[in-house]
Design a protein around this motif. Structure first.
Motif, short mmCIF file in Angstrom:
data_model
loop_
_atom_site.label_atom_id
_atom_site.label_comp_id
_atom_site.label_asym_id
_atom_site.label_seq_id
_atom_site.Cartn_x
_atom_site.Cartn_y
_atom_site.Cartn_z
N SER A 184 -4.84 -2.61 -16.07
CA SER A 184 -5.25 -3.66 -15.15
C SER A 184 -5.34 -4.86 -14.80
O SER A 184 -6.19 -5.66 -14.03
CB SER A 184 -6.33 -2.62 -14.09
N ARG A 216 -8.19 1.30 -7.52
CA ARG A 216 -8.00 2.71 -7.93
C ARG A 216 -8.47 3.34 -8.84
O ARG A 216 -8.81 2.67 -10.09
CB ARG A 216 -6.32 2.56 -7.53
N CYS A 252 -5.95 -6.11 -2.19
CA CYS A 252 -5.62 -5.19 -3.01
C CYS A 252 -6.80 -4.36 -3.17
O CYS A 252 -7.37 -4.45 -3.55
CB CYS A 252 -5.96 -6.74 -3.79
N GLU A 253 -6.40 -3.18 -3.58
CA GLU A 253 -7.32 -1.84 -3.76
C GLU A 253 -7.49 -1.97 -5.22
O GLU A 253 -6.87 -2.29 -5.83
CB GLU A 253 -7.26 -0.25 -3.23
N ARG A 311 -7.17 -0.36 -10.95
CA ARG A 311 -7.31 0.77 -11.29
C ARG A 311 -8.62 1.64 -12.02
O ARG A 311 -8.88 0.40 -13.41
CB ARG A 311 -6.35 2.16 -11.49
N GLU A 361 -7.88 6.67 -4.03
CA GLU A 361 -6.43 6.63 -4.21
C GLU A 361 -6.26 7.98 -3.66
O GLU A 361 -5.61 7.47 -2.66
CB GLU A 361 -5.88 6.82 -5.74
N LEU A 365 -10.36 -7.93 -1.02
CA LEU A 365 -9.81 -6.72 -0.95
C LEU A 365 -10.52 -5.99 -0.40
O LEU A 365 -11.92 -6.29 0.30
CB LEU A 365 -10.29 -7.12 -2.54
N ARG A 380 1.61 0.10 -8.03
CA ARG A 380 0.92 -1.48 -7.77
C ARG A 380 0.36 -1.92 -8.89
O ARG A 380 0.21 -3.36 -8.86
CB ARG A 380 -0.18 -1.22 -6.63
N GLU A 381 -0.23 -1.35 -9.66
CA GLU A 381 -0.46 -1.89 -10.82
C GLU A 381 -0.36 -2.58 -11.66
O GLU A 381 0.20 -3.13 -12.49
CB GLU A 381 -0.80 -0.20 -11.69
N LEU A 401 0.96 -0.81 -0.15
CA LEU A 401 -0.09 0.43 -0.11
C LEU A 401 0.84 1.02 0.25
O LEU A 401 0.03 2.34 -0.28
CB LEU A 401 -1.07 0.55 0.78
N SER A 439 -2.65 -4.58 -7.61
CA SER A 439 -4.20 -3.86 -7.74
C SER A 439 -4.64 -3.61 -9.07
O SER A 439 -3.73 -3.61 -10.11
CB SER A 439 -3.70 -1.81 -6.55
#
Length: 366
Positions: A296, A356, A353-354, A259, A313, A308, A251-252, A244, A257
């Motif tokens: 993504s 965004r 796992c966000e 988005r 963001e 999740l 992250r992508e 994070l 993650s």
């Protein structure tokens, strides 16, 4: 070192209590330039396991906690030190991840310190100053003093014809002090730049040097299994926190993650659900459909994954260490839809796992 820490703790706490009589402890943080130094300290501690097995006192001060702070290969690491609130910081790893400086080839300690905030290194008379270290004590493309210097001191020899061993030894000490001042300068510069984004707090002296209490009525093997489980849980949480802490685009790029461009609503949502064979879920308001970015689409999410979270963001720094109850309190509309329950007050330790916000074309349903 333990005596210095105890003395600094007492002096700092006395100063705080002039303004806050209820102040109970102060925080502490160790800054090490690179992992090579940390690993060497661990090897040194590993050679003295008797310090770990039984408290050793020097001048009335228990020095054994230092062996847990720098654990050797045969020592189980303390779970308290495996977190974003660890008392140890490897500065070069932060520099390599976040800093872009006009330093060729390698971000050395001295070269980076001389480049960082050069306009602030000004004497009272207006002249500039720098961290000057004799090249004889520098190793190209490395942050270590050449090993030959240590060997010379060990043999009580001087490589200089005009200077004796004592001068050489004192010069080496001066170089070490200058390198420590350079490290302090870099830490101060990074702290100013990252002040608005840092979310974790340094631990207190009592938290770090207080011995971990063993379980009552549990044998040695059980104690080891318990401490190992604590360590694995802390390592898993640290892995999530480090994830994070990455920028959203990184992250992508690592497929950790996804988005999204937007949330599909009304007819667009219904059409997406029909396309994926989820027409029976159209009436279920708990089912959402998102439009993903192109980058993504290969995110590492499997069917059935449920650990999740979905958040904007720009809110990540605020909610990363927040409980579900605290998050709902910040957004009354969410609290009205999903009232706070007893489990919402617990700190989440799952791997998250966000999703965004971003720009793209793909569609997905969740």
């Amino acid at each position: 070192m333990m005596q210095d820490i105890a003395r600094a703790r007492a002096d700092t706490l006395a100063g705080y209590r002039l303004f806050d009589p209820n102040k109970r402890d102060v925080t502490i943080q160790f800054y090490i330039w690179d992992r090579l130094v940390f690993n060497h300290l661990c090897r040194i501690m590993g050679r003295h396991l008797d310090i770990v097995q039984a408290p050793v006192r020097i001048g009335g001060t228990d020095v054994s906690p230092m062996s847990w702070l720098f654990p050797g290969e045969t020592v189980l690491e303390d779970a308290r030190y495996t977190s974003v609130s660890s008392p140890l910081t490897i500065v070069s790893e932060i520099v390599n991840s976040l800093v872009a400086a006009p330093v060729p080839h390698h971000y050395g300690l001295v070269s980076l310190a001389n480049d960082l905030d050069a306009d602030r290194r000004v004497r009272t008379d207006g002249s500039a100053w720098a961290f000057n270290v004799n090249k004889f004590y520098l190793d190209p493309l490395s942050d270590q003093i050449p090993s030959e210097r240590g060997s010379e001191i060990w043999q009580r020899k001087s490589p200089f014809r005009s200077q004796d061993f004592q001068w050489h030894q004192e010069q080496t000490r001066r170089v070490v002090r200058d390198r420590l001042r350079a490290l302090s300068w870099i830490v101060d510069g990074l702290s100013r730049r990252l002040r608005d984004t840092l979310s974790a707090e340094a631990p207190t002296v009592g938290e770090i040097f207080r011995p971990e209490q063993p379980l009552t009525g549990v044998g040695f093997d059980g104690q080891m299994l318990y401490q190992h489980t604590r360590l694995m849980q802390a390592a898993q949480k640290l892995e999530n926190d480090l994830l994070l802490a990455m920028p959203a685009h990184e992250r992508e790029a690592r497929f950790m993650s996804a988005r999204v461009d937007r949330t599909l609503i009304e007819e667009e949502r219904a059409a997406c659900l029909r396309h994926y064979g989820l027409a029976n879920s159209i009436a279920n308001t708990a089912v959402y459909a998102f439009e993903l970015r192109e980058a993504s689409r290969e995110v590492r999410i499997k069917d059935g994954d449920f650990l999740l979270s979905f958040a904007p963001e720009d809110l990540l720094a605020q909610v990363q260490h927040e409980t579900a109850a605290g998050f709902k309190t910040q957004f009354p509309a969410l609290q009205q839809t999903l009232p706070i329950q007893g489990g919402d007050y617990q700190v989440s330790r799952e791997r998250r796992c966000e999703f965004r916000s971003g720009r793209s074309t793909g569609q997905t349903a969740a």
